[in-house]
Design a protein around this motif. Sequence first.
Motif, PDB file in Angstrom:
ATOM      1  N   SER A 299      80.722  54.915  48.213  1.00 51.26           N
ATOM      2  CA  SER A 299      80.424  53.480  48.186  1.00 51.26           C
ATOM      3  C   SER A 299      80.484  52.934  46.761  1.00 51.26           C
ATOM      4  O   SER A 299      80.934  51.805  46.535  1.00 51.26           O
ATOM      5  CB  SER A 299      79.047  53.208  48.797  1.00 51.26           C
ATOM      6  N   SER A 300      80.035  53.733  45.784  1.00 53.12           N
ATOM      7  CA  SER A 300      80.081  53.287  44.388  1.00 53.12           C
ATOM      8  C   SER A 300      81.518  53.152  43.906  1.00 53.12           C
ATOM      9  O   SER A 300      81.873  52.194  43.207  1.00 53.12           O
ATOM     10  CB  SER A 300      79.326  54.269  43.491  1.00 53.12           C
ATOM     11  N   LYS A 301      82.360  54.121  44.273  1.00 56.88           N
ATOM     12  CA  LYS A 301      83.777  54.053  43.904  1.00 56.88           C
ATOM     13  C   LYS A 301      84.423  52.804  44.494  1.00 56.88           C
ATOM     14  O   LYS A 301      85.140  52.067  43.818  1.00 56.88           O
ATOM     15  CB  LYS A 301      84.508  55.293  44.415  1.00 56.88           C
ATOM     16  N   GLU A 302      84.150  52.582  45.782  1.00 56.69           N
ATOM     17  CA  GLU A 302      84.763  51.445  46.465  1.00 56.69           C
ATOM     18  C   GLU A 302      84.320  50.119  45.854  1.00 56.69           C
ATOM     19  O   GLU A 302      85.113  49.191  45.706  1.00 56.69           O
ATOM     20  CB  GLU A 302      84.424  51.495  47.951  1.00 56.69           C
ATOM     21  N   LEU A 303      83.025  50.038  45.495  1.00 57.91           N
ATOM     22  CA  LEU A 303      82.518  48.801  44.920  1.00 57.91           C
ATOM     23  C   LEU A 303      83.147  48.541  43.547  1.00 57.91           C
ATOM     24  O   LEU A 303      83.477  47.398  43.209  1.00 57.91           O
ATOM     25  CB  LEU A 303      80.995  48.839  44.808  1.00 57.91           C
ATOM     26  N   LEU A 304      83.325  49.604  42.745  1.00 56.31           N
ATOM     27  CA  LEU A 304      83.968  49.430  41.451  1.00 56.31           C
ATOM     28  C   LEU A 304      85.381  48.860  41.614  1.00 56.31           C
ATOM     29  O   LEU A 304      85.802  47.979  40.859  1.00 56.31           O
ATOM     30  CB  LEU A 304      84.043  50.763  40.701  1.00 56.31           C
ATOM     31  N   LEU A 305      86.103  49.368  42.612  1.00 52.86           N
ATOM     32  CA  LEU A 305      87.451  48.872  42.841  1.00 52.86           C
ATOM     33  C   LEU A 305      87.441  47.426  43.350  1.00 52.86           C
ATOM     34  O   LEU A 305      88.301  46.623  42.995  1.00 52.86           O
ATOM     35  CB  LEU A 305      88.187  49.777  43.829  1.00 52.86           C
ATOM     36  N   LEU A 307      85.124  45.223  42.596  1.00 51.10           N
ATOM     37  CA  LEU A 307      84.812  44.426  41.408  1.00 51.10           C
ATOM     38  C   LEU A 307      86.044  44.281  40.527  1.00 51.10           C
ATOM     39  O   LEU A 307      86.271  43.240  39.910  1.00 51.10           O
ATOM     40  CB  LEU A 307      83.661  45.069  40.621  1.00 51.10           C
ATOM     41  N   GLY A 308      86.839  45.369  40.452  1.00 47.20           N
ATOM     42  CA  GLY A 308      88.064  45.317  39.673  1.00 47.20           C
ATOM     43  C   GLY A 308      89.060  44.320  40.239  1.00 47.20           C
ATOM     44  O   GLY A 308      89.718  43.580  39.497  1.00 47.20           O
ATOM     45  N   LYS A 309      89.165  44.270  41.569  1.00 52.70           N
ATOM     46  CA  LYS A 309      90.047  43.302  42.227  1.00 52.70           C
ATOM     47  C   LYS A 309      89.583  41.881  41.929  1.00 52.70           C
ATOM     48  O   LYS A 309      90.389  40.991  41.605  1.00 52.70           O
ATOM     49  CB  LYS A 309      90.060  43.560  43.732  1.00 52.70           C
ATOM     50  N   ALA A 328      83.493  37.298  48.947  1.00 54.63           N
ATOM     51  CA  ALA A 328      83.962  37.614  50.300  1.00 54.63           C
ATOM     52  C   ALA A 328      85.472  37.819  50.324  1.00 54.63           C
ATOM     53  O   ALA A 328      85.980  38.714  51.002  1.00 54.63           O
ATOM     54  CB  ALA A 328      83.557  36.498  51.266  1.00 54.63           C
ATOM     55  N   GLU A 329      86.210  36.995  49.570  1.00 58.79           N
ATOM     56  CA  GLU A 329      87.666  37.111  49.533  1.00 58.79           C
ATOM     57  C   GLU A 329      88.128  38.443  48.953  1.00 58.79           C
ATOM     58  O   GLU A 329      89.253  38.886  49.204  1.00 58.79           O
ATOM     59  CB  GLU A 329      88.259  35.956  48.719  1.00 58.79           C
ATOM     60  N   ASN A 330      87.266  39.073  48.160  1.00 61.11           N
ATOM     61  CA  ASN A 330      87.609  40.362  47.562  1.00 61.11           C
ATOM     62  C   ASN A 330      86.871  41.523  48.225  1.00 61.11           C
ATOM     63  O   ASN A 330      86.774  42.615  47.662  1.00 61.11           O
ATOM     64  CB  ASN A 330      87.306  40.332  46.060  1.00 61.11           C
ATOM     65  N   GLY A 331      86.348  41.257  49.436  1.00 57.10           N
ATOM     66  CA  GLY A 331      85.731  42.317  50.223  1.00 57.10           C
ATOM     67  C   GLY A 331      84.368  42.768  49.758  1.00 57.10           C
ATOM     68  O   GLY A 331      83.923  43.869  50.080  1.00 57.10           O
ATOM     69  N   ILE A 332      83.669  41.918  48.984  1.00 56.10           N
ATOM     70  CA  ILE A 332      82.355  42.284  48.456  1.00 56.10           C
ATOM     71  C   ILE A 332      81.273  41.574  49.261  1.00 56.10           C
ATOM     72  O   ILE A 332      81.266  40.339  49.369  1.00 56.10           O
ATOM     73  CB  ILE A 332      82.219  41.909  46.969  1.00 56.10           C
ATOM     74  N   ASP A 333      80.368  42.335  49.823  1.00 59.22           N
ATOM     75  CA  ASP A 333      79.241  41.777  50.556  1.00 59.22           C
ATOM     76  C   ASP A 333      78.228  41.214  49.560  1.00 59.22           C
ATOM     77  O   ASP A 333      77.967  41.811  48.517  1.00 59.22           O
ATOM     78  CB  ASP A 333      78.592  42.866  51.412  1.00 59.22           C
TER      79      ASP A 333
END
Length: 556
Positions: A299-305, A307-309, A328-333
């Motif tokens: 989950s941490s890896k995915e969130l970093l990516l 945030l990078g997007k 939301a547009e970048n898949g971040i809750d």
Amino acid sequence: QPTLLKEIYTELYITEGGIETASKKRATEDTAVKCHDIFKPLNGRVTPIRTVLTKGVAGIGKTVSVHKFILDWAEGKANQDIHFIFALPFRDLNLIKDEYSLIDLLHHFLPELKSLESTELFRYKVLLIFDGLDECRLPLDFQNNESWFDLTKKTSLDVLLTNLIKGNLLPSALLWITSRPAAANQISPECVHRVTEIRGFNDAQKEEYFRKRFIDQSLASRIITHVKSSRSLFIMCHIPVFCWISATVFERIFSEIDSGEIPRTLTEMYTHFLIFQASLKNEKYMENGGTKLNNCSKSSKELLLKLGKLAFHNLEKGNLIFYEQDLAENGIDVTEASVYSGVCTEVFKEEYGLYQEKVYCFVHLSIQEYLAALYVFLSNSSADLLKTAVDEALRSKNGHLDLYLRFLLGLSTDSSEILLQRLPAQTRFSSHNIKQTAQYIKKKIQENLSAERTINLFHCLNELGDNSLTEEVQRYLSSGSLSAADLSPAQWSALAFVLLMSDKELDVFDLKKYIRSDEVILHTSVTKEQIWQNKNLLLQVLNVTKLEQSKMCIIQ
């Protein structure tokens, strides 16, 4: 834990004049300016100063200087002749879509002053601070915008700002504008009465910062010793934000038994910083702890990516503040973002913006630039990615992709690959591709680029581990003599870079030892510290060669 600004603040080295004025001065005329004195005429001058433009590279302390100026004023320590200070950062001004009058705009930022009438503004001494010109998304069309003189009549924000800066609106007000160097030319020179440059910390101030940063003075001493052991690291610490990143990284490294390779480049330092920040979330929520990204939870890896997007797509647009819709547009809750900002307080923060609406941003623009580069690096496999990034950065009018480019190139090296092992969608660049990119950058250095872009390309070569240009110059230096005909313009630029960034100590630089000229031999010896503090000394080298392009590079 937050630290009060006055407890951590370390004085910065600020000089009067930018590239244009520096080229007209003798070396001995470099004028230092105290932050709280930037509106005070120096050296017996009586001409009042209305508009000050302060330039400085990313992380050099422009915004902190603004905060310190305001704090000293608020506490009654300086500039007590000023009645009102209105701090209007460009990142907040970018959010304004409607038309405003100047008085309405000030009321919008400070509703408490709605009782203040427009006519009263002329009775008071007012300072308007526009921080972060490089973040401005307005056209600032000084040539074509209509003239505007009415404080109460509504118009576009662009027209308001250009007329304020020209002096048509509220000519009695003081103006302070800060900017990264590449974006500073958006302001018409005739509108600026003083240019200052923040050059960051000198060597003594670097040590002072680390000693203020840590209560444990033995830890501070250990960090200072290590930073001094690498000349390139020590020189990079003239940038305050790099000191902050370094302090965070080394505090963690020195607390561990097996800390691995110690970072040596800008990219490696930021990579370690993000690794440690990601691991904080793991430790807080009892996930798989560790200090390498491959030990972080999925989950941490995915969130970093994610945030990078978010970082990359908004860096392209010039957006620095994000709303829930952007997340939301970048898949971040939203909940996920709140948790991350609550734990990783030195990466991503949640705050209430201009309209008291919840907004998000990266703690520093350089963090956004690094994460944008990380996202692009991990999600692309194009062989032309690095070359294309070089071209895009050079095409940028305000230099907003310069630091992003350095990070992207740094991430492509073997040392970064070790740090980023086992991340999903890992991108591999062959050594051949990296060498091709380095050659392409060296070709670009030969072109007639601005001083800022040329120096940034040398930093890019450093990130790639290519020191061939500087090694060529060092061979000339070791030969004992150097004539103007020996070096190309790119090599002259490399000479300046060698003198300022070399890992090897050069206690005394004897110009007459290295330079031959039919016209003049320069009989002077200066210390390397003097060269760093007074770049005009390097002009003497270039005045002999009459290479104007390289002269500009060396000034910068």
